[in-house]
Design a protein around this motif. Structure first.
Motif, short mmCIF file in Angstrom:
data_model
loop_
_atom_site.label_atom_id
_atom_site.label_comp_id
_atom_site.label_asym_id
_atom_site.label_seq_id
_atom_site.Cartn_x
_atom_site.Cartn_y
_atom_site.Cartn_z
N THR A 32 33.66 42.37 59.21
CA THR A 32 34.38 41.60 58.37
C THR A 32 35.89 41.76 58.60
O THR A 32 36.60 40.67 58.52
CB THR A 32 34.00 41.96 56.81
N GLY A 65 44.06 39.19 51.97
CA GLY A 65 43.09 39.65 51.34
C GLY A 65 42.02 38.69 50.97
O GLY A 65 40.95 38.92 50.61
N SER A 66 42.47 37.44 50.62
CA SER A 66 41.51 36.44 50.41
C SER A 66 40.57 36.04 51.34
O SER A 66 39.30 35.95 51.06
CB SER A 66 42.41 35.10 50.00
N GLY A 69 38.33 39.29 51.43
CA GLY A 69 37.53 39.32 50.19
C GLY A 69 36.55 38.36 50.29
O GLY A 69 35.26 38.72 49.64
N LYS A 70 36.71 37.09 50.48
CA LYS A 70 35.86 36.17 50.45
C LYS A 70 34.40 36.37 51.59
O LYS A 70 33.37 36.32 50.89
CB LYS A 70 36.45 34.81 51.03
N LEU A 72 33.67 39.35 52.48
CA LEU A 72 33.10 40.55 52.01
C LEU A 72 32.04 40.13 50.72
O LEU A 72 30.94 40.74 50.61
CB LEU A 72 34.12 41.62 51.53
N MET A 73 32.38 39.32 49.87
CA MET A 73 31.63 38.90 48.61
C MET A 73 30.60 38.19 49.05
O MET A 73 29.49 38.49 48.58
CB MET A 73 32.61 37.97 47.74
N SER A 198 37.09 48.60 50.51
CA SER A 198 36.79 47.05 50.46
C SER A 198 36.87 46.34 49.20
O SER A 198 37.69 45.17 48.95
CB SER A 198 35.32 47.01 51.12
N VAL A 199 36.10 46.96 48.39
CA VAL A 199 35.90 46.36 46.92
C VAL A 199 37.30 46.36 46.18
O VAL A 199 37.85 45.44 45.52
CB VAL A 199 34.89 47.00 46.14
N SER A 202 39.93 43.78 47.47
CA SER A 202 39.66 42.73 47.20
C SER A 202 40.04 42.22 45.56
O SER A 202 40.50 41.24 45.33
CB SER A 202 38.08 42.20 47.40
N VAL A 205 43.49 41.86 44.99
CA VAL A 205 44.14 40.52 45.60
C VAL A 205 43.58 39.66 44.22
O VAL A 205 44.66 38.54 44.10
CB VAL A 205 43.18 39.93 46.80
N PHE A 232 38.37 33.86 44.35
CA PHE A 232 39.76 33.90 45.18
C PHE A 232 40.53 32.48 45.18
O PHE A 232 41.27 32.20 45.64
CB PHE A 232 39.43 34.32 46.53
#
Length: 669
Positions: A32, A65-66, A69-70, A72-73, A198-199, A202, A205, A232
């Motif tokens: 990721t 980060g966006s 994080g996207k 990762l989610m 990771s969390v 995110s 952000v 995000f």
């Protein structure tokens, strides 16, 4: 005697849930993170060119980060599903296979899809999902050439994922024995460390996204995501306009957002009173009217080098050199021509099942309407505009036909025969021609024709600059240029044969495009990706009876065609509230224009005033109107273009002059 079997052999040790999760989490986190760097670089250099925004350190962190994080989610969903199923099924072979499938292979496949999508956007400006829909829709393939080429990029992730799965099955036992050797304490540290880091990143952000100096950059990024991650989406999205006008503009623009939103939901319909008031006077001889729509017709093509015959004929007619199609794709561009309304009303008007205003008005005045098309209109509700229910005569090429030059000649022949028929009724004929659409087709006879090395929008101007455009490796623009120019040369000959075969002293002919076409002029291929000049501007040439000789260098639009044609046919000046355009031949020159680009949850709206282009974003579910910034010819926000607080009222008034007010249709009598 056989030697005794050693019953003391130690069985293969299976890894625990914590050990499996540790390895899977670390691999997914690394993948990721690598994807986030790849995505960020693509958005930075080419897709959005964020590198030109001069973003601060916080904005860069928020953007990265966006992106991270996207992804990762998205991958967390199959990971949680795999862990849950593992606990429910126990620790058998089936449970272990299910675990690795959901926790490792599915997330990696998702990440591979995102990477492929981003790469496709770099090349074409379109999403992978756009091509997936065309690959599985056999009818829609008629719109884009040979459908097999759409399937190739879609097969690559499938083949790659299948290969990974096969390798994993072969060496699964060895992998699990290695995983089982990881100490539980270290495994637990790996799980907690990767998960919390990771969390936590995110969530940070999400919390700090409202403090971005350039929130418009975050919104541009959100709309480009292959998978829409609404967590995000920035809360404070440029609605204040501080970054553009150095002051809060909400008070000035909020009412405009409300009007734009209501208009997009209601549209306008041609009222019965309008039909009665607009009836043409009784004429001894009414001119036939022909509207020829060329697919992907660039605004710089009516040129002595590219289309010499049409360029010569245009000197005896009326030409618009700054003509807007209203959008960058076929449905909305055609809608503006046929209905005389702004393209964002497309769905609202079609939902009311009203036939094109062009057909209603001319049929009411005794004309026989006809459509001849070289394609199948099975794309984004186009078959509701172009259908046997909206035209008196309807001719469409066979669904299996992919020889566009041949079908274009047949389309023009159908119109010619109709105009030369013995039927005394005047004709309104619409022809839809396809040869200039990708992959730019022409007969083999044109292969040897010599064409210019470049397309030039204006004398002395080079549209394409290899240093700035960053064409992906392996893409030859010269091949595309050559094909497009040869298709233009064929179309030039076909149009000339058609014009020679009809009586222009008794006919009005309009030649235009549904939109433009980019050959990496704005950084991407084809159309439908951004509101750039090359994708949204198209020629407008009017020839024949009652047409004055002249050239307009002011802003004109597809919505102006109906009032202009009506006047040329001898009708009074149309002042219907059902139309957004004006008679181009008599009204004062316009300095404003309006364009839209469609997203699933919003529209990009471009307001053009003289040479300035203000880019906004209008929600499809609320009146929220976001001011993104001013744009260059490439359709991307250019943060270096800024205005002063004194310009706010000027732009608000420009917006109001476009007249977005809707009205209720009068009752049927």
């Amino acid at each position: 005697m056989k030697p005794p079997i050693n019953s003391a052999i130690e069985p293969i040790k299976r890894p625990s849930m914590v050990q499996r999760c540790a390895v899977a989490f670390v691999l997914i986190a690394i993948a990721t993170l690598a994807l986030a760097f790849f995505e960020y670089r693509c958005y930075w250099d080419s897709i959005l060119r964020l590198g030109s925004w001069q973003l601060g350190r916080l904005d860069r962190v928020l953007l990265f980060g966006s992106v991270f994080g996207k992804s990762l989610m998205v991958v967390s969903i199959p990971i949680l599903a795999g862990i849950t199923l593992q606990r429910w099924l126990g620790n058998g072979r089936l449970a272990n296979s299910v675990f690795w499938f959901f926790v490792l292979l599915v997330p990696l496949a998702v990440l591979g899809y995102i990477a492929t999508d981003v790469r496709v956007r770099v090349i074409t400006g379109q999403s992978l999902e756009y091509y997936l829909r065309r690959a599985v829709n056999q009818n829609a393939l008629q719109w884009g050439g040979d459908g097999k080429r759409y399937l190739l990029p879609l097969l690559l992730p499938v083949v790659g994922g299948g290969s990974m799965l096969g390798v994993f099955v072969l060496i699964r036992r060895r992998i699990e024995s290695v995983i089982a050797s990881i100490p539980l304490r270290i495994a637990m540290t790996m799980v907690v460390g990767t998960g919390v880091t990771s969390v936590g990143f995110s969530l940070t952000v999400i919390v700090f996204r409202g403090y971005a100096d350039q929130p418009a950059a975050l919104q541009r990024l959100h709309h480009q995501f292959p998978v829409q991650a609404y967590l995000f989406h920035p809360d404070r999205v440029a609605t204040t306009g501080h970054a553009v006008f150095q002051t809060d503009v909400r008070q000035d623009f909020a009412p405009l957002g409300e009007a734009l939103f209501q208009r997009s939901k209601q549209g306008k319909v041609l009222r019965h009173q309008d039909l009665n008031d607009a009836k043409l006077p009784i004429l001894a001889e009414r001119p036939n009217v022909v509207l020829l729509i060329l697919e992907s017709f660039r605004y710089d093509c009516v040129d002595p080098q590219l289309m010499p015959k049409l360029a010569r004929r245009s000197q005896s007619g009326w030409v618009a050199t700054r003509h807007l199609s209203g959008s960058n794709c076929s449905p909305q561009g055609s809608f503006a021509l046929l209905y005389g309304q702004y393209a964002m009303c497309y769905d609202a008007v079609l939902n009311q099942q009203h036939e094109p205003v062009l057909c209603q008005l001319w049929r009411k005045s005794g004309y026989q309407t006809q459509l001849a098309a070289s394609c199948v209109f099975d794309y984004r509700r186009m078959d509701e505009m172009f259908s046997p229910n909206t035209f008196d005569q309807f001719h469409q090429s066979a669904a299996a036909s992919k020889d566009w030059p041949q079908t274009d000649m047949e389309t023009l022949k159908i119109i010619t025969d109709s105009l030369q028929s013995s039927d005394p009724a005047p004709k309104l004929a619409v022809g839809y021609l396809m040869s200039t659409h990708y992959d730019y087709q022409y007969p083999t006879d044109y292969e040897a024709i010599s064409v210019p090395d470049e397309l030039s929008a204006e004398a002395g101007e080079t549209v394409y600059n290899e240093t700035d455009r960053q064409i992906p490796e392996g893409i030859s623009r010269k091949i595309l240029l050559s094909r497009y120019q040869k298709s233009l040369r064929f179309m030039d000959d076909a149009l000339d044969i058609f014009l020679e075969s009809i009586d222009l002293s008794e006919t009005i002919v309009v030649i235009t495009g549904d939109h433009g076409e980019s050959l990496y002029d704005d950084g991407v291929l084809s159309h439908g990706s951004r509101l750039s000049k090359i994708q949204t501007h198209t020629p407008m040439v009017i020839l024949g009876k009652n047409v004055p000789v002249g050239e307009s260098r002011q802003i004109t639009s597809h919505v102006d065609l109906i009032p202009t044609l009506w006047r040329l046919c001898g009708g009074a000046d149309l002042k219907s509230k059902s139309l957004d355009g004006r008679n181009l031949l008599e009204h004062s020159a316009a300095t404003t224009g309006f364009l839209i680009h469609e997203y699933p949850d919003s529209w990009d709206v471009m307001i053009i005033r003289n040479d300035d282009k203000l880019l906004l974003n209008q929600s499809r579910t609320s009146p929220r109107l976001s001011i993104l910034g001013f744009s260059g010819d490439d359709g991307l926000v250019d943060p270096s273009i800024q205005k002063t607080p004194s310009d706010v009222s000027v732009w608000a008034e420009t917006f109001r002059t476009l007249n977005f007010q809707s009205h209720e249709p009068d009752s049927e009598k």
